[in-house]
Design a protein around this motif. Sequence first.
Motif, short mmCIF file in Angstrom:
data_model
loop_
_atom_site.label_atom_id
_atom_site.label_comp_id
_atom_site.label_asym_id
_atom_site.label_seq_id
_atom_site.Cartn_x
_atom_site.Cartn_y
_atom_site.Cartn_z
N LEU A 161 -1.95 6.36 1.33
CA LEU A 161 -2.16 4.92 1.29
C LEU A 161 -1.53 4.33 0.04
O LEU A 161 -1.45 4.98 -1.01
CB LEU A 161 -3.65 4.59 1.31
CG LEU A 161 -4.38 4.73 2.64
CD1 LEU A 161 -5.89 4.61 2.42
CD2 LEU A 161 -3.91 3.67 3.64
N ARG A 162 -1.09 3.08 0.13
CA ARG A 162 -0.59 2.37 -1.04
C ARG A 162 -1.73 2.14 -2.03
O ARG A 162 -2.89 2.02 -1.64
CB ARG A 162 0.02 1.02 -0.65
CG ARG A 162 1.22 1.13 0.28
CD ARG A 162 1.70 -0.25 0.69
NE ARG A 162 2.81 -0.16 1.64
CZ ARG A 162 2.64 -0.01 2.95
NH1 ARG A 162 1.42 0.04 3.46
NH2 ARG A 162 3.68 0.08 3.75
N LYS A 201 -2.55 -0.52 -3.52
CA LYS A 201 -3.23 -1.78 -3.21
C LYS A 201 -4.27 -1.60 -2.10
O LYS A 201 -5.33 -2.23 -2.11
CB LYS A 201 -2.18 -2.81 -2.78
CG LYS A 201 -2.71 -4.21 -2.58
CD LYS A 201 -1.60 -5.13 -2.09
CE LYS A 201 -0.45 -5.15 -3.06
NZ LYS A 201 0.64 -6.07 -2.61
N ASP A 202 -3.97 -0.73 -1.13
CA ASP A 202 -4.90 -0.52 -0.02
C ASP A 202 -6.09 0.34 -0.42
O ASP A 202 -7.08 0.40 0.30
CB ASP A 202 -4.18 0.12 1.16
CG ASP A 202 -3.26 -0.86 1.88
OD1 ASP A 202 -3.70 -1.98 2.13
OD2 ASP A 202 -2.11 -0.49 2.16
N ASN A 237 -8.92 -6.60 0.09
CA ASN A 237 -8.01 -5.57 0.63
C ASN A 237 -8.27 -4.15 0.17
O ASN A 237 -7.61 -3.22 0.65
CB ASN A 237 -6.54 -5.92 0.34
CG ASN A 237 -6.12 -7.21 1.01
OD1 ASN A 237 -6.65 -7.56 2.06
ND2 ASN A 237 -5.20 -7.95 0.39
N LYS A 295 -8.48 2.03 8.32
CA LYS A 295 -8.21 0.81 7.56
C LYS A 295 -6.90 0.17 8.01
O LYS A 295 -5.90 0.86 8.20
CB LYS A 295 -8.12 1.11 6.06
CG LYS A 295 -7.96 -0.14 5.19
CD LYS A 295 -7.77 0.23 3.74
CE LYS A 295 -7.88 -1.00 2.84
NZ LYS A 295 -6.93 -2.06 3.19
N ASP A 296 -6.92 -1.15 8.19
CA ASP A 296 -5.69 -1.89 8.45
C ASP A 296 -5.00 -2.15 7.12
O ASP A 296 -5.59 -2.73 6.20
CB ASP A 296 -6.00 -3.23 9.14
CG ASP A 296 -6.53 -3.04 10.55
OD1 ASP A 296 -6.23 -1.98 11.14
OD2 ASP A 296 -7.24 -3.92 11.06
N THR A 297 -3.76 -1.71 7.00
CA THR A 297 -3.05 -1.81 5.73
C THR A 297 -2.55 -3.23 5.51
O THR A 297 -2.35 -4.00 6.44
CB THR A 297 -1.88 -0.83 5.68
OG1 THR A 297 -1.02 -1.05 6.81
CG2 THR A 297 -2.39 0.61 5.74
N THR A 298 -2.32 -3.56 4.23
CA THR A 298 -2.01 -4.94 3.87
C THR A 298 -0.56 -5.32 4.12
O THR A 298 -0.28 -6.46 4.50
CB THR A 298 -2.33 -5.17 2.38
OG1 THR A 298 -1.62 -4.19 1.59
CG2 THR A 298 -3.81 -5.04 2.11
N LYS A 299 0.38 -4.41 3.92
CA LYS A 299 1.80 -4.78 3.97
C LYS A 299 2.31 -4.95 5.38
O LYS A 299 3.00 -5.93 5.69
CB LYS A 299 2.64 -3.74 3.22
CG LYS A 299 4.09 -4.15 3.05
CD LYS A 299 4.82 -3.21 2.12
CE LYS A 299 6.26 -3.68 1.90
NZ LYS A 299 6.98 -2.79 0.96
#
Length: 407
Positions: free
Chosen positions: A232-233, A235-236, A262, A277-281
Amino acid sequence: MPSDLNAPGLKLRRRKNGPDTLYWVARNDLVKAGYRPETIRLRHSLDEPDHLPLISAACMRYQAEMLEWAVGRRDDRKRFDGTIAGLVRCYQVDGASPYHGQKWNTRRTNNHLLKLIEKAFGERVLGALHIGDFRRWYDAAKKPNAAGGPERVDRACKIIKMLRELFKYGVTAELPECQRLRTILMEAEFRQARRRKTKLELEHVEAFVANALEVGKVSLALGTALQFETMLRQKDVIGEWEPILAGTAASGIVLNGRRWVNGLVWSDLGEGLQLVKDTTKTGQTAAHDLTLCPIVMRVLAHVPANRRIGPLIIDPASGRPYAEFVYTREWRRIANAAGIPKHVWNMDARAGGISEADDAGAELDHIRSAAAHAQATTTARYVRGTRGKSRKVAELRLAHRATRNKP
Protein backbone atom coordinates in the motif's frame (compact mmCIF):
# COMPACT_ATOMS: atom_id res chain seq x y z
CA MET A 1 4.18 53.77 0.00
CA PRO A 2 2.96 57.12 -1.41
CA SER A 3 -0.29 58.10 0.29
CA ASP A 4 -1.83 59.37 -2.96
CA LEU A 5 -1.12 56.15 -4.90
CA ASN A 6 -4.39 54.47 -5.96
CA ALA A 7 -3.30 50.85 -5.97
CA PRO A 8 -5.82 48.50 -4.29
CA GLY A 9 -4.29 45.28 -3.03
CA LEU A 10 -0.71 46.56 -3.23
CA LYS A 11 1.67 45.05 -0.68
CA LEU A 12 5.37 45.69 -0.10
CA ARG A 13 7.65 42.85 0.94
CA ARG A 14 10.90 44.08 2.39
CA ARG A 15 13.99 41.95 1.93
CA LYS A 16 17.19 41.93 3.96
CA ASN A 17 19.26 41.04 0.92
CA GLY A 18 18.14 42.58 -2.33
CA PRO A 19 15.54 45.13 -3.38
CA ASP A 20 12.05 45.27 -1.89
CA THR A 21 9.34 43.48 -3.87
CA LEU A 22 5.84 44.66 -4.75
CA TYR A 23 2.87 42.33 -4.93
CA TRP A 24 -0.81 42.64 -5.67
CA VAL A 25 -2.66 40.49 -3.11
CA ALA A 26 -6.22 39.20 -3.53
CA ARG A 27 -8.76 39.67 -0.76
CA ASN A 28 -8.51 36.92 1.83
CA ASP A 29 -12.25 36.16 1.86
CA LEU A 30 -12.28 35.66 -1.91
CA VAL A 31 -9.15 33.49 -1.78
CA LYS A 32 -10.92 31.26 0.74
CA ALA A 33 -13.88 31.13 -1.66
CA GLY A 34 -11.59 29.82 -4.40
CA TYR A 35 -10.22 32.87 -6.22
CA ARG A 36 -6.81 32.45 -7.85
CA PRO A 37 -4.15 33.70 -8.14
CA GLU A 38 -3.63 34.74 -4.53
CA THR A 39 -0.70 37.04 -5.34
CA ILE A 40 0.87 38.56 -8.45
CA ARG A 41 4.36 39.99 -8.41
CA LEU A 42 4.76 43.49 -9.85
CA ARG A 43 8.07 44.16 -11.53
CA HIS A 44 8.10 47.87 -10.76
CA SER A 45 9.67 50.11 -8.13
CA LEU A 46 8.14 52.72 -5.85
CA ASP A 47 11.42 54.62 -6.08
CA GLU A 48 10.89 55.28 -9.80
CA PRO A 49 8.31 58.07 -10.38
CA ASP A 50 7.60 56.77 -13.89
CA HIS A 51 6.60 53.40 -12.41
CA LEU A 52 3.84 54.74 -10.15
CA PRO A 53 1.15 54.99 -12.89
CA LEU A 54 2.05 51.46 -14.03
CA ILE A 55 1.73 50.13 -10.48
CA SER A 56 -1.64 51.80 -10.08
CA ALA A 57 -2.93 50.51 -13.43
CA ALA A 58 -1.82 46.96 -12.72
CA CYS A 59 -3.38 46.86 -9.25
CA MET A 60 -6.66 48.34 -10.46
CA ARG A 61 -6.81 45.82 -13.28
CA TYR A 62 -6.15 42.80 -11.03
CA GLN A 63 -8.60 44.16 -8.48
CA ALA A 64 -11.30 44.52 -11.14
CA GLU A 65 -10.72 40.95 -12.36
CA MET A 66 -11.08 39.67 -8.82
CA LEU A 67 -14.29 41.62 -8.21
CA GLU A 68 -15.73 40.41 -11.53
CA TRP A 69 -15.03 36.86 -10.42
CA ALA A 70 -16.69 37.55 -7.08
CA VAL A 71 -19.99 38.54 -8.69
CA GLY A 72 -19.90 35.70 -11.21
CA ARG A 73 -19.03 37.74 -14.32
CA ARG A 74 -16.19 35.77 -15.90
CA ASP A 75 -15.25 36.80 -19.41
CA ASP A 76 -11.98 34.95 -19.78
CA ARG A 77 -11.42 36.05 -23.36
CA LYS A 78 -11.46 39.70 -22.32
CA ARG A 79 -9.23 39.04 -19.31
CA PHE A 80 -6.62 37.13 -21.30
CA ASP A 81 -3.83 39.52 -22.36
CA GLY A 82 -1.90 37.12 -24.60
CA THR A 83 0.94 36.44 -22.15
CA ILE A 84 2.01 33.38 -20.18
CA ALA A 85 0.99 35.18 -16.98
CA GLY A 86 -2.43 35.92 -18.46
CA LEU A 87 -2.86 32.26 -19.37
CA VAL A 88 -1.89 31.22 -15.84
CA ARG A 89 -4.52 33.57 -14.38
CA CYS A 90 -7.22 32.24 -16.69
CA TYR A 91 -6.27 28.66 -15.85
CA GLN A 92 -6.57 29.37 -12.12
CA VAL A 93 -9.70 31.57 -12.23
CA ASP A 94 -11.89 30.09 -14.96
CA GLY A 95 -14.55 27.86 -13.40
CA ALA A 96 -14.39 25.59 -16.47
CA SER A 97 -10.65 24.97 -15.97
CA PRO A 98 -9.51 21.50 -14.82
CA TYR A 99 -7.62 23.33 -12.06
CA HIS A 100 -10.78 23.45 -9.95
CA GLY A 101 -11.31 19.70 -10.16
CA GLN A 102 -7.86 18.84 -8.86
CA LYS A 103 -7.31 17.36 -5.43
CA TRP A 104 -5.99 19.85 -2.88
CA ASN A 105 -2.45 18.42 -2.75
CA THR A 106 -2.24 18.27 -6.57
CA ARG A 107 -3.34 21.89 -6.70
CA ARG A 108 -0.71 22.80 -4.11
CA THR A 109 2.02 21.24 -6.25
CA ASN A 110 0.68 22.91 -9.39
CA ASN A 111 0.50 26.30 -7.66
CA HIS A 112 4.22 26.02 -6.94
CA LEU A 113 4.97 25.21 -10.58
CA LEU A 114 2.71 28.00 -11.84
CA LYS A 115 4.54 30.52 -9.64
CA LEU A 116 7.87 29.34 -11.06
CA ILE A 117 6.54 29.70 -14.61
CA GLU A 118 5.03 33.12 -14.03
CA LYS A 119 8.14 34.43 -12.30
CA ALA A 120 10.53 33.13 -14.97
CA PHE A 121 8.70 34.01 -18.18
CA GLY A 122 5.21 35.25 -17.36
CA GLU A 123 5.64 38.41 -19.43
CA ARG A 124 6.36 36.53 -22.66
CA VAL A 125 3.69 36.88 -25.33
CA LEU A 126 2.36 33.56 -26.66
CA GLY A 127 2.45 34.71 -30.27
CA ALA A 128 6.22 35.20 -30.08
CA LEU A 129 7.04 31.77 -28.61
CA HIS A 130 8.70 28.97 -30.58
CA ILE A 131 10.34 25.62 -29.84
CA GLY A 132 13.67 27.34 -29.16
CA ASP A 133 12.13 29.16 -26.19
CA PHE A 134 10.91 25.93 -24.63
CA ARG A 135 14.30 24.30 -25.16
CA ARG A 136 16.01 27.24 -23.44
CA TRP A 137 13.55 27.17 -20.53
CA TYR A 138 14.02 23.42 -20.09
CA ASP A 139 17.83 23.76 -20.10
CA ALA A 140 17.71 26.61 -17.57
CA ALA A 141 15.32 24.73 -15.26
CA LYS A 142 17.48 21.60 -15.13
CA LYS A 143 20.69 23.39 -14.14
CA PRO A 144 22.11 22.24 -10.79
CA ASN A 145 21.02 24.15 -7.72
CA ALA A 146 24.68 24.56 -6.77
CA ALA A 147 27.93 24.25 -8.68
CA GLY A 148 28.89 20.62 -9.07
CA GLY A 149 25.46 19.37 -8.02
CA PRO A 150 23.19 17.02 -9.99
CA GLU A 151 21.04 18.30 -12.82
CA ARG A 152 17.41 18.90 -11.85
CA VAL A 153 15.88 17.10 -14.81
CA ASP A 154 12.74 16.18 -12.89
CA ARG A 155 12.11 19.86 -12.13
CA ALA A 156 12.52 20.82 -15.79
CA CYS A 157 10.19 18.04 -16.94
CA LYS A 158 7.50 19.11 -14.48
CA ILE A 159 7.63 22.67 -15.81
CA ILE A 160 7.25 21.43 -19.40
CA LYS A 161 4.38 19.18 -18.32
CA MET A 162 2.67 22.16 -16.64
CA LEU A 163 3.07 24.24 -19.80
CA ARG A 164 1.44 21.45 -21.80
CA GLU A 165 -1.44 21.48 -19.33
CA LEU A 166 -1.78 25.26 -19.64
CA PHE A 167 -1.91 25.16 -23.43
CA LYS A 168 -4.33 22.24 -23.36
CA TYR A 169 -6.66 24.33 -21.21
CA GLY A 170 -6.11 27.29 -23.53
CA VAL A 171 -7.26 25.22 -26.51
CA THR A 172 -10.52 24.30 -24.76
CA ALA A 173 -11.02 27.95 -23.72
CA GLU A 174 -10.42 29.02 -27.35
CA LEU A 175 -7.55 31.31 -26.40
CA PRO A 176 -5.33 32.43 -29.30
CA GLU A 177 -1.98 30.71 -29.99
CA CYS A 178 -2.65 27.86 -27.54
CA GLN A 179 -3.42 25.30 -30.26
CA ARG A 180 -0.15 26.08 -32.05
CA LEU A 181 1.93 25.92 -28.87
CA ARG A 182 0.22 22.76 -27.62
CA THR A 183 1.01 21.06 -30.94
CA ILE A 184 4.67 22.08 -30.63
CA LEU A 185 5.02 20.73 -27.11
CA MET A 186 3.13 17.52 -27.85
CA GLU A 187 5.53 16.77 -30.71
CA ALA A 188 8.68 17.89 -28.88
CA GLU A 189 10.67 15.42 -26.79
CA PHE A 190 12.63 16.35 -23.68
CA ARG A 191 15.00 14.11 -21.75
CA GLN A 192 13.16 12.60 -18.81
CA ALA A 193 14.50 12.07 -15.30
CA ARG A 194 15.75 8.58 -14.56
CA ARG A 195 13.22 6.43 -12.78
CA ARG A 196 13.97 5.71 -9.17
CA LYS A 197 15.68 2.33 -8.76
CA THR A 198 15.94 2.19 -4.96
CA LYS A 199 13.80 -0.19 -2.93
CA LEU A 200 13.32 -1.08 0.72
CA GLU A 201 14.62 -4.64 1.10
CA LEU A 202 13.30 -7.30 3.49
CA GLU A 203 16.41 -6.99 5.67
CA HIS A 204 15.81 -3.22 5.88
CA VAL A 205 12.25 -3.78 7.07
CA GLU A 206 13.32 -6.40 9.62
CA ALA A 207 15.99 -4.08 11.04
CA PHE A 208 13.64 -1.08 11.07
CA VAL A 209 10.85 -2.93 12.86
CA ALA A 210 13.25 -4.29 15.49
CA ASN A 211 14.66 -0.81 16.21
CA ALA A 212 11.26 0.87 16.22
CA LEU A 213 9.83 -1.66 18.70
CA GLU A 214 12.91 -1.34 20.88
CA VAL A 215 12.31 2.41 21.34
CA GLY A 216 8.54 2.08 21.67
CA LYS A 217 7.61 3.42 18.21
CA VAL A 218 5.01 0.73 17.53
CA SER A 219 3.08 2.80 14.96
CA LEU A 220 6.21 3.40 12.89
CA ALA A 221 6.94 -0.32 12.94
CA LEU A 222 3.36 -1.19 12.02
CA GLY A 223 3.15 1.40 9.24
CA THR A 224 6.38 0.22 7.64
CA ALA A 225 5.41 -3.44 7.89
CA LEU A 226 2.05 -2.73 6.26
CA GLN A 227 3.58 -0.66 3.47
CA PHE A 228 6.05 -3.42 2.64
CA GLU A 229 3.89 -6.52 3.02
CA THR A 230 0.63 -5.16 1.57
CA MET A 231 2.33 -2.86 -0.99
CA LEU A 232 0.00 0.00 0.00
CA ARG A 233 1.04 3.60 -0.54
CA GLN A 234 2.15 5.51 2.54
CA LYS A 235 -0.90 7.77 2.23
CA ASP A 236 -3.27 4.79 2.27
CA VAL A 237 -1.67 3.52 5.47
CA ILE A 238 -1.11 6.63 7.59
CA GLY A 239 -3.71 8.93 5.98
CA GLU A 240 -3.39 12.62 5.16
CA TRP A 241 -4.60 15.97 6.47
CA GLU A 242 -6.77 17.72 3.89
CA PRO A 243 -7.98 21.33 4.20
CA ILE A 244 -11.52 21.80 5.49
CA LEU A 245 -13.48 23.67 2.83
CA ALA A 246 -15.22 26.90 3.78
CA GLY A 247 -18.74 26.20 5.00
CA THR A 248 -17.95 22.57 5.81
CA ALA A 249 -18.43 21.28 9.33
CA ALA A 250 -15.16 20.54 11.16
CA SER A 251 -16.06 16.97 12.09
CA GLY A 252 -13.82 13.96 12.60
CA ILE A 253 -10.16 14.30 13.62
CA VAL A 254 -9.21 17.94 13.03
CA LEU A 255 -5.88 19.76 13.43
CA ASN A 256 -5.15 23.37 12.45
CA GLY A 257 -8.02 23.63 9.99
CA ARG A 258 -7.35 20.24 8.39
CA ARG A 259 -9.20 16.95 8.68
CA TRP A 260 -7.52 13.54 8.80
CA VAL A 261 -8.76 11.26 6.02
CA ASN A 262 -7.90 8.17 3.95
CA GLY A 263 -5.72 6.35 6.49
CA LEU A 264 -6.28 2.86 7.84
CA VAL A 265 -8.57 2.46 10.84
CA TRP A 266 -8.87 -0.67 12.93
CA SER A 267 -12.29 -1.48 11.48
CA ASP A 268 -10.61 -1.87 8.05
CA LEU A 269 -9.00 -5.08 9.33
CA GLY A 270 -12.34 -6.83 9.60
CA GLU A 271 -12.94 -10.39 10.75
CA GLY A 272 -9.86 -12.56 10.91
CA LEU A 273 -7.55 -9.66 10.00
CA GLN A 274 -8.78 -9.52 6.40
CA LEU A 275 -7.76 -6.04 5.27
CA VAL A 276 -9.98 -4.44 2.60
CA LYS A 277 -9.47 -0.81 1.57
CA ASP A 278 -10.31 1.41 -1.40
CA THR A 279 -7.09 3.19 -2.32
CA THR A 280 -6.94 6.96 -2.72
CA LYS A 281 -5.08 7.40 -6.02
CA THR A 282 -6.90 4.99 -8.34
CA GLY A 283 -9.94 3.93 -6.32
CA GLN A 284 -8.88 0.30 -6.76
CA THR A 285 -9.67 -2.00 -3.85
CA ALA A 286 -6.75 -3.56 -1.97
CA ALA A 287 -7.49 -6.83 -0.17
CA HIS A 288 -4.96 -8.69 1.98
CA ASP A 289 -4.99 -11.52 4.49
CA LEU A 290 -2.78 -10.08 7.22
CA THR A 291 -2.35 -13.51 8.82
CA LEU A 292 -0.08 -14.22 5.81
CA CYS A 293 2.03 -11.14 6.59
CA PRO A 294 4.38 -12.31 9.38
CA ILE A 295 6.07 -8.96 10.03
CA VAL A 296 2.70 -7.25 10.40
CA MET A 297 1.47 -10.00 12.74
CA ARG A 298 4.61 -9.66 14.84
CA VAL A 299 4.00 -5.93 15.33
CA LEU A 300 0.25 -6.36 15.95
CA ALA A 301 1.11 -8.49 18.95
CA HIS A 302 2.45 -5.30 20.57
CA VAL A 303 -0.93 -3.51 20.30
CA PRO A 304 -3.35 -4.36 23.15
CA ALA A 305 -6.95 -5.12 22.19
CA ASN A 306 -8.28 -2.09 24.09
CA ARG A 307 -6.19 0.23 21.88
CA ARG A 308 -7.49 -1.14 18.58
CA ILE A 309 -9.95 1.68 18.02
CA GLY A 310 -9.75 4.53 15.49
CA PRO A 311 -6.68 5.16 13.29
CA LEU A 312 -4.06 2.41 13.14
CA ILE A 313 -1.04 4.69 12.94
CA ILE A 314 -0.82 7.17 15.82
CA ASP A 315 1.86 9.69 16.73
CA PRO A 316 2.59 8.86 20.40
CA ALA A 317 3.67 12.46 21.04
CA SER A 318 0.24 13.89 20.17
CA GLY A 319 -2.14 10.94 20.44
CA ARG A 320 -3.37 11.74 16.90
CA PRO A 321 -2.42 10.50 13.43
CA TYR A 322 0.96 11.82 12.35
CA ALA A 323 0.95 15.42 11.10
CA GLU A 324 2.21 16.10 7.60
CA PHE A 325 5.91 15.24 7.12
CA VAL A 326 6.33 14.17 10.77
CA TYR A 327 5.94 10.49 9.92
CA THR A 328 8.71 10.66 7.32
CA ARG A 329 10.98 12.63 9.66
CA GLU A 330 10.53 10.20 12.54
CA TRP A 331 10.86 7.26 10.17
CA ARG A 332 14.25 8.56 9.02
CA ARG A 333 15.53 8.70 12.59
CA ILE A 334 14.71 5.04 13.16
CA ALA A 335 16.05 4.12 9.72
CA ASN A 336 19.40 5.77 10.49
CA ALA A 337 19.63 3.83 13.75
CA ALA A 338 18.79 0.62 11.86
CA GLY A 339 21.59 1.21 9.34
CA ILE A 340 19.27 1.82 6.36
CA PRO A 341 21.15 3.92 3.76
CA LYS A 342 20.03 7.55 3.49
CA HIS A 343 19.16 7.15 -0.19
CA VAL A 344 16.53 4.54 0.73
CA TRP A 345 13.28 6.29 1.68
CA ASN A 346 10.05 5.26 3.33
CA MET A 347 8.25 5.56 0.00
CA ASP A 348 10.50 2.76 -1.33
CA ALA A 349 8.63 0.21 0.80
CA ARG A 350 5.99 -0.20 -1.92
CA ALA A 351 8.64 -0.83 -4.58
CA GLY A 352 10.36 -3.25 -2.20
CA GLY A 353 7.23 -5.33 -1.72
CA ILE A 354 6.41 -5.39 -5.43
CA SER A 355 10.00 -6.27 -6.35
CA GLU A 356 10.07 -9.10 -3.80
CA ALA A 357 6.86 -10.51 -5.32
CA ASP A 358 8.40 -10.35 -8.80
CA ASP A 359 11.58 -12.03 -7.60
CA ALA A 360 9.44 -14.79 -6.10
CA GLY A 361 8.01 -15.49 -9.57
CA ALA A 362 4.50 -14.08 -9.01
CA GLU A 363 2.52 -13.28 -12.14
CA LEU A 364 2.60 -9.57 -12.98
CA ASP A 365 -1.18 -9.31 -13.11
CA HIS A 366 -1.44 -10.94 -9.67
CA ILE A 367 1.05 -8.41 -8.31
CA ARG A 368 -0.95 -5.61 -9.98
CA SER A 369 -4.09 -6.75 -8.20
CA ALA A 370 -2.35 -7.05 -4.83
CA ALA A 371 -0.81 -3.58 -5.22
CA ALA A 372 -4.20 -2.13 -6.29
CA HIS A 373 -2.83 -0.76 -9.55
CA ALA A 374 -5.24 -0.05 -12.37
CA GLN A 375 -2.73 -1.13 -15.04
CA ALA A 376 0.08 -3.69 -15.12
CA THR A 377 2.37 -1.17 -16.81
CA THR A 378 2.30 0.85 -13.58
CA THR A 379 3.20 -2.24 -11.55
CA ALA A 380 6.12 -2.97 -13.87
CA ARG A 381 7.63 0.44 -13.10
CA TYR A 382 7.89 -0.55 -9.44
CA VAL A 383 9.87 -3.71 -10.21
CA ARG A 384 13.45 -2.69 -9.41
CA GLY A 385 16.50 -4.79 -10.06
CA THR A 386 14.89 -8.22 -9.67
CA ARG A 387 15.40 -11.44 -11.59
CA GLY A 388 11.95 -12.95 -11.16
CA LYS A 389 10.76 -12.67 -14.75
CA SER A 390 14.18 -13.28 -16.32
CA ARG A 391 14.56 -16.44 -14.19
CA LYS A 392 11.15 -17.66 -15.37
CA VAL A 393 12.09 -16.96 -18.99
CA ALA A 394 15.39 -18.80 -18.55
CA GLU A 395 13.63 -21.82 -17.01
CA LEU A 396 11.13 -21.97 -19.89
CA ARG A 397 13.94 -21.76 -22.44
CA LEU A 398 15.86 -24.55 -20.74
CA ALA A 399 12.73 -26.71 -20.65
CA HIS A 400 12.17 -25.98 -24.34
CA ARG A 401 15.74 -26.99 -25.18
CA ALA A 402 15.36 -30.20 -23.23
CA THR A 403 12.25 -31.04 -25.24
CA ARG A 404 14.01 -30.37 -28.53
CA ASN A 405 17.04 -32.46 -27.55
CA LYS A 406 14.96 -35.53 -26.77
CA PRO A 407 15.51 -38.34 -29.28
